[in-house]
Design a protein around this motif. Structure first.
Motif, PDB file in Angstrom:
ATOM      1  N   SER A 564      24.107  49.114  26.612  1.00 29.33           N
ATOM      2  CA  SER A 564      23.759  50.100  27.647  1.00 29.33           C
ATOM      3  C   SER A 564      24.179  49.662  29.043  1.00 29.33           C
ATOM      4  CB  SER A 564      22.249  50.350  27.622  1.00 29.33           C
ATOM      5  OG  SER A 564      21.521  49.207  28.092  1.00 29.33           O
ATOM      6  N   TYR A 565      24.500  48.389  29.218  1.00 28.78           N
ATOM      7  CA  TYR A 565      24.931  47.909  30.536  1.00 28.78           C
ATOM      8  C   TYR A 565      26.458  47.812  30.563  1.00 28.78           C
ATOM      9  CZ  TYR A 565      25.732  44.886  34.555  1.00 28.78           C
ATOM     10  OH  TYR A 565      26.193  44.365  35.740  1.00 28.78           O
ATOM     11  N   PRO A 566      27.108  48.235  31.648  1.00 27.13           N
ATOM     12  CA  PRO A 566      28.578  48.189  31.741  1.00 27.13           C
ATOM     13  C   PRO A 566      29.082  46.784  32.108  1.00 27.13           C
ATOM     14  CG  PRO A 566      27.686  49.159  33.748  1.00 27.13           C
ATOM     15  CD  PRO A 566      26.504  48.924  32.831  1.00 27.13           C
ATOM     16  N   TRP A 567      29.092  45.894  31.144  1.00 26.94           N
ATOM     17  CA  TRP A 567      29.514  44.515  31.412  1.00 26.94           C
ATOM     18  C   TRP A 567      30.959  44.477  31.902  1.00 26.94           C
ATOM     19  CZ3 TRP A 567      25.574  41.301  31.477  1.00 26.94           C
ATOM     20  CH2 TRP A 567      24.459  41.587  30.692  1.00 26.94           C
ATOM     21  N   ARG A 568      31.179  43.707  32.950  1.00 27.59           N
ATOM     22  CA  ARG A 568      32.504  43.630  33.548  1.00 27.59           C
ATOM     23  C   ARG A 568      33.480  42.838  32.674  1.00 27.59           C
ATOM     24  NH1 ARG A 568      28.694  43.487  37.416  1.00 27.59           N
ATOM     25  NH2 ARG A 568      29.037  44.588  39.385  1.00 27.59           N
ATOM     26  N   ALA A 569      34.718  43.276  32.694  1.00 29.97           N
ATOM     27  CA  ALA A 569      35.835  42.463  32.214  1.00 29.97           C
ATOM     28  C   ALA A 569      36.518  41.963  33.477  1.00 29.97           C
ATOM     29  CB  ALA A 569      36.795  43.275  31.367  1.00 29.97           C
ATOM     30  N   PRO A 570      36.163  40.772  33.942  1.00 31.13           N
ATOM     31  CA  PRO A 570      36.659  40.328  35.248  1.00 31.13           C
ATOM     32  C   PRO A 570      38.185  40.282  35.310  1.00 31.13           C
ATOM     33  CG  PRO A 570      35.559  38.541  34.064  1.00 31.13           C
ATOM     34  CD  PRO A 570      35.314  39.770  33.296  1.00 31.13           C
ATOM     35  N   GLU A 571      38.690  40.534  36.497  1.00 30.99           N
ATOM     36  CA  GLU A 571      40.132  40.485  36.720  1.00 30.99           C
ATOM     37  C   GLU A 571      40.636  39.051  36.542  1.00 30.99           C
ATOM     38  OE1 GLU A 571      43.302  40.804  40.438  1.00 30.99           O
ATOM     39  OE2 GLU A 571      41.164  41.196  40.764  1.00 30.99           O
ATOM     40  N   ILE A 572      41.678  38.887  35.732  1.00 32.00           N
ATOM     41  CA  ILE A 572      42.282  37.573  35.507  1.00 32.00           C
ATOM     42  C   ILE A 572      43.625  37.520  36.218  1.00 32.00           C
ATOM     43  CG2 ILE A 572      43.266  36.037  33.750  1.00 32.00           C
ATOM     44  CD1 ILE A 572      41.057  36.880  31.862  1.00 32.00           C
ATOM     45  N   PHE A 573      43.859  36.447  36.943  1.00 34.74           N
ATOM     46  CA  PHE A 573      45.090  36.311  37.725  1.00 34.74           C
ATOM     47  C   PHE A 573      45.417  34.829  37.896  1.00 34.74           C
ATOM     48  CE2 PHE A 573      41.491  36.261  40.553  1.00 34.74           C
ATOM     49  CZ  PHE A 573      41.786  35.271  41.495  1.00 34.74           C
ATOM     50  N   THR A 574      46.529  34.540  38.521  1.00 31.94           N
ATOM     51  CA  THR A 574      46.901  33.158  38.829  1.00 31.94           C
ATOM     52  C   THR A 574      47.127  33.011  40.327  1.00 31.94           C
ATOM     53  OG1 THR A 574      49.283  33.531  38.545  1.00 31.94           O
ATOM     54  CG2 THR A 574      48.035  32.867  36.591  1.00 31.94           C
ATOM     55  N   PHE A 575      46.961  31.790  40.786  1.00 28.17           N
ATOM     56  CA  PHE A 575      47.337  31.450  42.162  1.00 28.17           C
ATOM     57  C   PHE A 575      47.924  30.048  42.160  1.00 28.17           C
ATOM     58  CE2 PHE A 575      43.036  29.836  41.716  1.00 28.17           C
ATOM     59  CZ  PHE A 575      43.036  28.630  42.398  1.00 28.17           C
ATOM     60  N   LYS A 576      48.664  29.743  43.179  1.00 25.98           N
ATOM     61  CA  LYS A 576      49.278  28.429  43.304  1.00 25.98           C
ATOM     62  C   LYS A 576      48.320  27.483  44.030  1.00 25.98           C
ATOM     63  CE  LYS A 576      53.492  29.448  41.750  1.00 25.98           C
ATOM     64  NZ  LYS A 576      54.100  28.820  40.544  1.00 25.98           N
ATOM     65  N   ASN A 577      48.093  26.322  43.442  1.00 21.85           N
ATOM     66  CA  ASN A 577      47.307  25.327  44.170  1.00 21.85           C
ATOM     67  C   ASN A 577      48.210  24.601  45.158  1.00 21.85           C
ATOM     68  OD1 ASN A 577      48.761  23.429  42.702  1.00 21.85           O
ATOM     69  ND2 ASN A 577      47.018  22.702  41.510  1.00 21.85           N
ATOM     70  N   ARG A 578      47.678  23.684  45.905  1.00 21.28           N
ATOM     71  CA  ARG A 578      48.431  23.016  46.960  1.00 21.28           C
ATOM     72  C   ARG A 578      49.606  22.195  46.431  1.00 21.28           C
ATOM     73  NH1 ARG A 578      43.679  19.832  49.694  1.00 21.28           N
ATOM     74  NH2 ARG A 578      42.776  21.896  49.296  1.00 21.28           N
ATOM     75  N   ASP A 579      49.590  21.890  45.134  1.00 20.70           N
ATOM     76  CA  ASP A 579      50.697  21.148  44.535  1.00 20.70           C
ATOM     77  C   ASP A 579      51.737  22.053  43.898  1.00 20.70           C
ATOM     78  OD1 ASP A 579      49.538  18.624  45.159  1.00 20.70           O
ATOM     79  OD2 ASP A 579      48.178  18.856  43.449  1.00 20.70           O
ATOM     80  N   GLY A 580      51.515  23.381  43.983  1.00 18.76           N
ATOM     81  CA  GLY A 580      52.481  24.322  43.446  1.00 18.76           C
ATOM     82  C   GLY A 580      52.271  24.697  41.999  1.00 18.76           C
ATOM     83  N   ALA A 581      51.195  24.205  41.378  1.00 16.40           N
ATOM     84  CA  ALA A 581      50.923  24.527  39.984  1.00 16.40           C
ATOM     85  C   ALA A 581      50.169  25.850  39.889  1.00 16.40           C
ATOM     86  CB  ALA A 581      50.113  23.421  39.324  1.00 16.40           C
ATOM     87  N   ASP A 582      50.399  26.578  38.791  1.00 16.26           N
ATOM     88  CA  ASP A 582      49.668  27.818  38.548  1.00 16.26           C
ATOM     89  C   ASP A 582      48.259  27.496  38.050  1.00 16.26           C
ATOM     90  OD1 ASP A 582      51.634  29.681  39.229  1.00 16.26           O
ATOM     91  OD2 ASP A 582      52.593  29.506  37.266  1.00 16.26           O
ATOM     92  N   ILE A 583      47.270  28.059  38.726  1.00 11.69           N
ATOM     93  CA  ILE A 583      45.877  27.923  38.313  1.00 11.69           C
ATOM     94  C   ILE A 583      45.378  29.306  37.920  1.00 11.69           C
ATOM     95  CG2 ILE A 583      43.538  27.302  39.026  1.00 11.69           C
ATOM     96  CD1 ILE A 583      45.417  24.916  38.718  1.00 11.69           C
ATOM     97  N   TYR A 584      44.788  29.384  36.745  1.00 11.97           N
ATOM     98  CA  TYR A 584      44.285  30.662  36.240  1.00 11.97           C
ATOM     99  C   TYR A 584      42.844  30.861  36.698  1.00 11.97           C
ATOM    100  CZ  TYR A 584      48.443  31.334  33.414  1.00 11.97           C
ATOM    101  OH  TYR A 584      49.745  31.546  33.006  1.00 11.97           O
ATOM    102  N   ALA A 585      42.536  32.118  37.061  1.00  9.81           N
ATOM    103  CA  ALA A 585      41.223  32.430  37.623  1.00  9.81           C
ATOM    104  C   ALA A 585      40.785  33.805  37.163  1.00  9.81           C
ATOM    105  CB  ALA A 585      41.274  32.373  39.146  1.00  9.81           C
ATOM    106  N   ARG A 586      39.479  34.047  37.276  1.00  5.75           N
ATOM    107  CA  ARG A 586      38.980  35.402  37.068  1.00  5.75           C
ATOM    108  C   ARG A 586      37.883  35.677  38.082  1.00  5.75           C
ATOM    109  NH1 ARG A 586      36.077  35.562  31.110  1.00  5.75           N
ATOM    110  NH2 ARG A 586      34.136  34.472  31.621  1.00  5.75           N
ATOM    111  N   VAL A 587      37.816  36.931  38.532  1.00  2.22           N
ATOM    112  CA  VAL A 587      36.918  37.291  39.623  1.00  2.22           C
ATOM    113  C   VAL A 587      36.073  38.499  39.240  1.00  2.22           C
ATOM    114  CG1 VAL A 587      38.626  38.774  40.764  1.00  2.22           C
ATOM    115  CG2 VAL A 587      36.778  37.730  42.112  1.00  2.22           C
ATOM    116  N   TYR A 588      34.787  38.428  39.609  1.00  2.00           N
ATOM    117  CA  TYR A 588      33.855  39.535  39.469  1.00  2.00           C
ATOM    118  C   TYR A 588      33.678  40.127  40.874  1.00  2.00           C
ATOM    119  CZ  TYR A 588      32.408  36.789  35.332  1.00  2.00           C
ATOM    120  OH  TYR A 588      32.357  36.053  34.169  1.00  2.00           O
TER     121      TYR A 588
END
Length: 825
Positions: A564-588
């Motif tokens: 009955s509750y609309p549980w979120r499917a958080p947005e998943i994306f990547t960003f570059k850390n200070r060393d240039g590596a891809d870091i995967y993240a998700r945001v609510y």
């Protein structure tokens, strides 16, 4: 009439309760007994004939989970009767090559089952227990273990021959064949708060009985656990003795294989032709002091000590491996002195000139442990896996059983530490394709992939490749294909694949995007799939073993209240850390951000774990629901798979070597900048929380980046890595007395003076993983530093993983209050 009315009332009440809507998330509503959500199916397995799937389930969400079954023709779950449960045949030993005969252990004796007639013949009938049964290469004999020794029973004559003759020089114990040597291990089950710790007082005087009754009347958890213990005890049983055995043991002279008083016998195996018995002798360290966990809330009313574990750097066991040649009646050791790089020093000693000079002068062989041997079918070739106890090398070696000499097949070296899916000494994926080709996994390419070596000519071939990882590797029955899990499409998506053992393009067999946990049927015609998505818990599906086949859902476990509750499917994306590596993240993201534009960062635990996935998190479902609740109340919530997380290959896995709280923390700081720049978060109102490794990260954030994080909740946190266990910590930080610098920069207790924001610490007092002593020591440090912006909540009946809903509620009410007070003003 009154009784009828009562029953109708109770029934209607149950219906209303089960159908109620979850109008608003509260700590109390989401931290209840998880049964309110529905109980997912677990422990999925197939019957030997591939006609049935068994699984554990609780569709009514009442009482204990039970065993259910479906067939490939009828997928409606049915409760397995007690009679059928008792008749389910345990698999001990193995099938013969033709798959016509199977070995079974019942009540400690060995039976042989004819697959066609289903007739069982008892092979042994002794008071002693027989186990580890297997067929010889030609299936004419059955090998089994009784006591310490291996025996061979010839099927057509009934003659039993003893293959080894271990003679003890004193009290010693035998470890199972599958035991991993080299110190450390995994604790089987935690000691709870119900008087189950070592040294529980059982005195019968009136005062003791009074104290026990008082404890039981005060604490519901003790009553519940005592009841659970009683129920579990009713399921136990003891095997009885039997009369004479199937055959007569042949008397003969054979060499004694001595086991000294200070050594333990382990890993006894026999070659498929019965000629060679291999084994290890482990010498335990003389001074291995262990920690003690006091248990305060007990049924006896007394404080009871739970013996726990050693700390990192404690003396570790050493081992030697031996071969006994039954034909020549002689024993000799496996020679490790000629292993390539056996004297190499780890790279980090360059930071300690005196240590480097001393160790160079000593020129000692590194200590190693040996897994195996792994024999091919006819016993003509054997392979062992040799692991350096400093974790820097893994050698795959061919064993010449006639001489005990080793020759190199593959060496994987890592200046950090050897690990990765299918590579760890606790779960290596290895085996034989035929009598000359041996397969294994390696991170040589930077990701864990499949390799095949020809042990005859020494050549190697990489079969899978790419920026993705292989796990759960399985060889098909005909040995022509590999089956495996992989995250080929996305690091957060798990699918099931088939690929020829000769190489080629893997064929994806699963089609539902998310998390697919697959059990292949024994006849390899069907897939039983536990599938989930980010906001959908696991359900059981069944599918033909064909690409593109449609999976059919078997279970529907979640309750109407959960749906009955609309549980979120958080947005998943990547960003570059200070060393240039891809870091995967998700945001609510909140529909209505709070006026202060606050944000909370959740940090997953376990170090080497993955959180940013398109599947339901069985480890962090409480946190997932709490993060939804935070978003409902105006918070932006972020989770990242920081450096050190699983699923991203060797460089991310080892990026925390010698500095935990280094790159893993700067990844979080870079993520906060992204929250500010992209999501409009107020940089002054950012909080952080997490448990275990996530608790450690929270402390490092609050102590070393106090201007980034205004508030933090550290749960069951490691505060000083020199006080954690050896098996985990020595991989990453080496040993405190050898690499003090690594521990200095990685332990929060050394940086406590940097605390500025508000800190909440929560810890179970019977934590046998991260001992309560850890948080007590940090508490004393904060007191001495005159800090007053912190608090500690102790949970007297909780181990590392909380189990009591009352504890979850109390803990998360405190976390929520902390964030509301610190980030919304």
């Amino acid at each position: 009439m009154k009784k009828i009315f009562t029953l109708l009332f109770v029934g209607s009440y149950w219906y209303v309760a089960s159908a109620q809507k979850l109008e608003k998330l509260t700590v109390e509503s989401i931290m209840r007994d998880p049964k309110w959500m529905g109980t997912q199916s677990t422990n999925v397995s197939w019957s030997e004939d591939s006609k049935k799937i068994y699984f554990t389930w609780n569709p009514q969400n009442k009482g204990r989970d039970a065993q259910y079954e479906i067939t490939t023709q009828d997928i409606k779950p049915k409760l397995v009767s007690p009679e059928e449960r008792r008749s389910l045949t345990p698999v001990i030993g193995a099938w013969n090559r033709k798959h016509t005969l199977k070995l079974i252990e019942k009540n400690g004796d060995i039976y042989i089952l004819d697959a066609k007639t289903q007739k069982e013949t008892q092979l042994t009938a002794t008071v002693e227990r027989e186990g580890n049964a297997s067929f010889s290469a030609d299936a004419s004999k059955v090998f089994y273990v009784r006591g310490d020794n291996y025996y061979a029973l010839t099927l057509n004559t009934g003659q039993t021959v003893q293959l080894s003759n271990f003679v003890r020089g004193g009290a010693a114990t035998t470890l199972p064949t599958a035991a991993i040597l080299g110190g450390g291990g995994r604790r089987g089950g935690g000691q709870g708060a119900g008087g189950r710790g070592a040294g529980a007082q059982q005195s019968g005087n009136e005062q003791d009985r009074w104290l026990r009754n008082q404890q039981m009347s005060l604490f519901d958890v003790l009553k519940e656990r005592a009841q659970n213990d009683r129920q579990a005890g009713q399921n136990g049983g003891r095997r009885g003795g039997f009369g004479n055995g199937f055959g007569q043991q042949q008397g003969k002279h054979m060499a004694e294989l001595p086991v000294a008083e200070d050594k333990t016998l382990a890993g006894v195996t026999v070659s498929p032709d019965g000629r060679y018995v291999t084994y290890r002798l482990i010498k335990q360290p003389e001074l291995a002091k262990i920690t003690i966990v006091p248990n305060y809330v007990t049924t006896s009313g007394y404080t009871e000590d739970i013996p726990n574990r050693t700390k990192v750097g404690a003396p570790q066991s050493t081992s030697e491996s031996f071969v006994y040649d039954t034909k020549r009646d002689t024993m000799y050791s496996v020679n490790t002195k000629d292993i390539p790089g056996i004297k190499d020093l780890p790279d980090y000693v360059k930071d300690y000139p005196e240590q480097l000079a001393a160790r160079t002068k000593a020129n000692e062989d590194r200590r190693v442990t040996i897994q195996g041997p792994f024999w091919n079918e006819d016993g003509s070739n054997a392979v062992v896996i040799v692991n350096a106890q400093d974790y820097k090398d893994r050698w795959i070696m061919k064993l010449d059983a006639q001489t005990g000499k080793l020759s190199l097949i593959d060496r994987q070296h890592d200046n950090a530490w050897i690990a990765g899916p299918g590579i760890s000494s606790f779960g290596s994926s290895v085996g034989w394709l035929d009598n000359t080709h041996f397969y294994f996994q390696s991170e040589a390419s930077g990701y864990s992939h499949i390799y095949v070596a020809d042990v005859a000519n020494g050549t190697k071939a990489q079969l899978t490749r790419g920026k993705w990882e292989v796990s759960a590797l399985h060889l098909s029955n005909d040995k022509k294909s590999f089956y495996f899990q992989a995250n080929m499409d996305h690091p957060g998506v798990s699918d099931y694949y088939r690929q020829p053992v000769t190489g080629g393009t893997p064929v994806k067999l699963t089609s539902m995007r998310g998390g697919n946990e697959v059990e292949l049927s024994p006849d390899e015609k069907w897939l039983a799939i536990r599938y989930s998505y980010t906001n959908k818990p696991y359900e059981l599906y069944i599918q033909p073993n064909k690409p593109g086949a449609k999976p059919v859902q078997v279970t529907n476990s979640v309750t109407e209240e959960f749906k009955s509750y609309p549980w979120r499917a958080p947005e998943i994306f990547t960003f570059k850390n200070r060393d240039g590596a891809d870091i995967y993240a998700r945001v609510y993201t909140p529909a209505n951000p709070a006026p202060s534009h606050p944000a909370v960062v959740f940090v997953h635990g376990a170090g080497y774990l993955q959180d940013v996935m398109y599947k339901w998190s069985t480890s962090y479902f409480h946190e997932y629901m709490f993060n939804n609740m935070l978003a409902d109340n105006g918070y932006t919530v972020l989770e990242i798979d920081y450096t050190g997380s699983a699923g991203y290959g060797r460089d991310i896995r080892t990026g925390i070597y010698r500095h935990m709280g280094g790159k893993d923390l700067t990844d979080h700081i870079d993520a906060v900048k992204l929250l500010v720049d992209k999501y409009g978060v107020n940089p002054k109102n950012v909080g952080i929380y997490g448990g275990s490794y996530g608790g450690f990260m929270t402390l490092m954030a609050m102590f070393t980046a106090p201007d980034v994080f205004a508030a933090g909740a550290g749960l069951r946190s490691v505060t000083d890595w020199a006080h954690y266990n050896h098996g985990y910590t020595a991989n990453i930080l080496n040993e405190p007395y050898n690499d003090e610098k690594a521990y200095q920069v990685s332990s929060p207790i050394n940086f406590a003076a940097g605390l500025k924001g508000k800190l909440l610490m929560c810890h179970g007092m019977v934590d046998q993983n991260v001992n309560f002593q850890d948080i007590v020591r940090l508490t004393q440090r904060l007191i001495e530093l005159h800090k007053d912006n912190w608090s500690l909540a102790a949970y007297p009946v909780e181990d590392h993983g909380f189990v009591e809903p009352s504890s979850w509620v109390d803990e998360y009410k405190r976390i929520y209050a902390l964030f509301n007070e610190s980030l919304k003003n």
